[in-house]
Design a protein around this motif. Structure first.
Motif, mmCIF file in Angstrom:
data_model
loop_
_atom_site.group_PDB
_atom_site.id
_atom_site.type_symbol
_atom_site.label_atom_id
_atom_site.label_comp_id
_atom_site.label_asym_id
_atom_site.label_seq_id
_atom_site.Cartn_x
_atom_site.Cartn_y
_atom_site.Cartn_z
ATOM 1 N N GLY A 10 36.915 38.869 48.891
ATOM 2 C CA GLY A 10 37.603 39.909 49.766
ATOM 3 C C GLY A 10 37.609 39.413 50.943
ATOM 4 O O GLY A 10 37.576 38.405 51.452
ATOM 5 N N LEU A 11 38.352 40.390 51.750
ATOM 6 C CA LEU A 11 38.424 40.328 53.307
ATOM 7 C C LEU A 11 37.374 40.060 53.920
ATOM 8 O O LEU A 11 36.204 40.557 53.676
ATOM 9 C CB LEU A 11 39.477 41.181 53.763
ATOM 10 C CG LEU A 11 40.766 41.574 53.228
ATOM 11 C CD1 LEU A 11 41.381 42.754 53.703
ATOM 12 C CD2 LEU A 11 41.648 40.490 53.484
ATOM 13 N N SER A 12 37.460 39.353 55.387
ATOM 14 C CA SER A 12 36.118 39.060 56.175
ATOM 15 C C SER A 12 35.665 40.479 56.572
ATOM 16 O O SER A 12 36.417 41.607 56.762
ATOM 17 C CB SER A 12 36.460 38.549 57.108
ATOM 18 O OG SER A 12 37.615 38.697 57.914
ATOM 19 N N SER A 13 34.579 40.890 56.578
ATOM 20 C CA SER A 13 33.529 41.971 57.101
ATOM 21 C C SER A 13 33.862 43.180 56.346
ATOM 22 O O SER A 13 34.073 44.341 56.861
ATOM 23 C CB SER A 13 33.809 41.943 58.703
ATOM 24 O OG SER A 13 33.797 41.055 59.555
ATOM 25 N N THR A 14 33.962 43.028 55.048
ATOM 26 C CA THR A 14 34.044 44.251 54.033
ATOM 27 C C THR A 14 32.819 44.400 53.631
ATOM 28 O O THR A 14 32.771 45.386 52.638
ATOM 29 C CB THR A 14 35.338 43.957 53.030
ATOM 30 O OG1 THR A 14 35.030 42.443 52.419
ATOM 31 C CG2 THR A 14 36.792 44.088 53.493
ATOM 32 N N GLY A 15 31.745 43.906 53.827
ATOM 33 C CA GLY A 15 30.433 44.168 53.310
ATOM 34 C C GLY A 15 30.118 43.708 52.108
ATOM 35 O O GLY A 15 29.507 43.800 50.940
ATOM 36 N N THR A 151 38.075 45.263 49.868
ATOM 37 C CA THR A 151 39.001 45.273 51.166
ATOM 38 C C THR A 151 38.592 46.769 51.888
ATOM 39 O O THR A 151 37.906 47.562 51.591
ATOM 40 C CB THR A 151 40.518 45.773 50.969
ATOM 41 O OG1 THR A 151 40.623 46.863 49.848
ATOM 42 C CG2 THR A 151 41.093 44.551 49.925
ATOM 43 N N ALA A 152 39.151 46.708 53.274
ATOM 44 C CA ALA A 152 39.025 47.826 54.273
ATOM 45 C C ALA A 152 39.757 47.637 55.274
ATOM 46 O O ALA A 152 40.451 46.443 55.472
ATOM 47 C CB ALA A 152 37.494 48.215 54.549
ATOM 48 N N LEU A 196 42.838 33.238 49.596
ATOM 49 C CA LEU A 196 42.207 34.397 49.264
ATOM 50 C C LEU A 196 43.304 35.300 48.729
ATOM 51 O O LEU A 196 44.037 35.768 49.200
ATOM 52 C CB LEU A 196 41.685 35.110 50.382
ATOM 53 C CG LEU A 196 41.378 36.581 50.477
ATOM 54 C CD1 LEU A 196 39.983 36.624 49.501
ATOM 55 C CD2 LEU A 196 41.023 37.149 51.689
ATOM 56 N N VAL A 197 42.958 35.448 47.293
ATOM 57 C CA VAL A 197 43.830 36.410 46.240
ATOM 58 C C VAL A 197 43.070 37.001 45.437
ATOM 59 O O VAL A 197 41.972 36.570 45.069
ATOM 60 C CB VAL A 197 45.146 35.584 45.577
ATOM 61 C CG1 VAL A 197 46.305 35.165 46.648
ATOM 62 C CG2 VAL A 197 44.438 34.554 44.965
ATOM 63 N N LYS A 198 43.433 38.241 45.159
ATOM 64 C CA LYS A 198 42.791 38.944 44.215
ATOM 65 C C LYS A 198 42.873 38.418 42.926
ATOM 66 O O LYS A 198 43.950 38.094 42.428
ATOM 67 C CB LYS A 198 43.108 40.393 44.357
ATOM 68 C CG LYS A 198 42.463 41.325 43.130
ATOM 69 C CD LYS A 198 42.818 42.768 43.562
ATOM 70 C CE LYS A 198 43.296 43.440 42.142
ATOM 71 N NZ LYS A 198 42.943 43.132 40.723
ATOM 72 N N ALA A 202 40.118 41.264 38.576
ATOM 73 C CA ALA A 202 39.151 41.686 39.519
ATOM 74 C C ALA A 202 39.256 43.230 39.578
ATOM 75 O O ALA A 202 40.389 43.903 39.647
ATOM 76 C CB ALA A 202 39.190 40.960 40.999
ATOM 77 N N ILE A 203 38.132 44.019 40.244
ATOM 78 C CA ILE A 203 38.330 45.344 40.493
ATOM 79 C C ILE A 203 38.577 45.301 41.876
ATOM 80 O O ILE A 203 37.773 44.757 42.600
ATOM 81 C CB ILE A 203 36.786 46.160 40.109
ATOM 82 C CG1 ILE A 203 36.405 46.030 38.661
ATOM 83 C CG2 ILE A 203 36.867 47.448 40.634
ATOM 84 C CD1 ILE A 203 34.882 46.339 38.581
ATOM 85 N N ASP A 204 39.568 46.139 42.184
ATOM 86 C CA ASP A 204 39.760 46.455 43.530
ATOM 87 C C ASP A 204 39.205 47.413 44.319
ATOM 88 O O ASP A 204 39.082 48.371 43.697
ATOM 89 C CB ASP A 204 41.548 46.819 43.638
ATOM 90 C CG ASP A 204 42.296 46.242 44.711
ATOM 91 O OD1 ASP A 204 41.622 45.860 45.651
ATOM 92 O OD2 ASP A 204 43.244 46.091 44.591
#
Ligand code: DC
Length: 229
Positions: A10-15, A151-152, A196-198, A202-204
């Motif tokens: 996922g994207l950066s800083s999404t936990g 994502t967030a 970076l692609v889903k 994958a579960i979004d």
């Protein structure tokens, strides 16, 4: 009980790492933070003077790749593994904003990715692993039984990162963090190799408004359904 491979991208800083660590702990799996490996290579390049004002001496770094030894060493107090670069614990140094500013350019280099992906595949070859990153479900473990794509909103992520760095005593500005988050999203998603692609399967998971416990519970239950199938 059957062991599976769990990929958290996922994207950066999404936990991603928070979720991946929780899953690994609960399932007694190995947790691997693949971003820490790209960060450690970046730190090495900075220490060697291969990065000046955001410009990377690519040929020098590529030529030195064999001299970079990366190792995860489990810290029983913290409950997770820390990154060692050539025998030195660099867990703190790799998390600074300076490293964050340079890491996406380092992660674009094909030779760097080839080296790190091979290490990651070796670490996960027995399954029973939770790995977080950007290309885990697409390139490193395309056959992973569970893939999560997190994502967030950029603002939510920047606030989280800002608080984290302030807690660590770094002198940072929110606007600078937001810019870094957006810039990394762009470079990570648009690079030529392993962007970076889903993954299709994958579960979004958008966690902009989901609490950590709730997030963990939902994904954990998903993992259990796959394990018990
Ligand atoms: O997960 P992180 O923010 O610590 O990762 C740091 C950087 O490393 C990220 O901006 C892109 C890169 N990265 C990557 O290209 N592939 C991975 N599997 C993990 C991280």
């Amino acid at each position: 009980m059957k062991k599976i491979t769990i990929a958290v991208d996922g994207l950066s800083s999404t936990g991603k790492s928070t979720l991946a660590k929780q899953l690994a702990k609960k399932l007694h799996y190995i947790y691997v933070d693949s971003g820490a490996m790209y960060r450690a290579v970046t730190l090495y390049a900075m220490q060697e003077g291969f990065i000046e004002n955001g410009e990377i001496a690519k040929a020098d770094l590529i030529e030195s790749l064999d001299k970079i030894e990366l190792k995860f060493v489990f810290n029983t107090h913290l409950g997770f593994a820390e990154m060692f670069l050539n025998g030195k614990n660099v867990e703190r140094e790799i998390r600074t904003l300076e490293v964050s500013k340079n890491v996406s350019q380092v992660a674009e280099l094909e030779q760097v990715r080839t080296k790190l992906v091979a290490m990651q595949q070796e670490m996960g070859k027995e399954k029973g692993v939770v790995m977080d990153g950007r290309d885990i479900g697409t390139v490193v473990f395309p056959n992973a039984e569970l893939k999560v794509f997190m994502t967030a909103s950029p603002e939510k992520r920047a606030v989280r990162r800002y608080k984290e760095l302030l807690d660590k005593g770094e002198n940072v500005k929110y606007e600078e963090i937001l810019e870094n988050v957006q810039k990394r999203d762009y470079i990570d998603s648009n690079r030529q190799i392993s962007p970076l692609v889903k993954a299709d399967d994958a579960i979004d998971f958008d966690n902009s408004d989901v609490g950590l416990d709730d997030q963990f519970q939902r994904i954990y239950e998903h993992a259990l359904r796959i394990i018990e199938k």
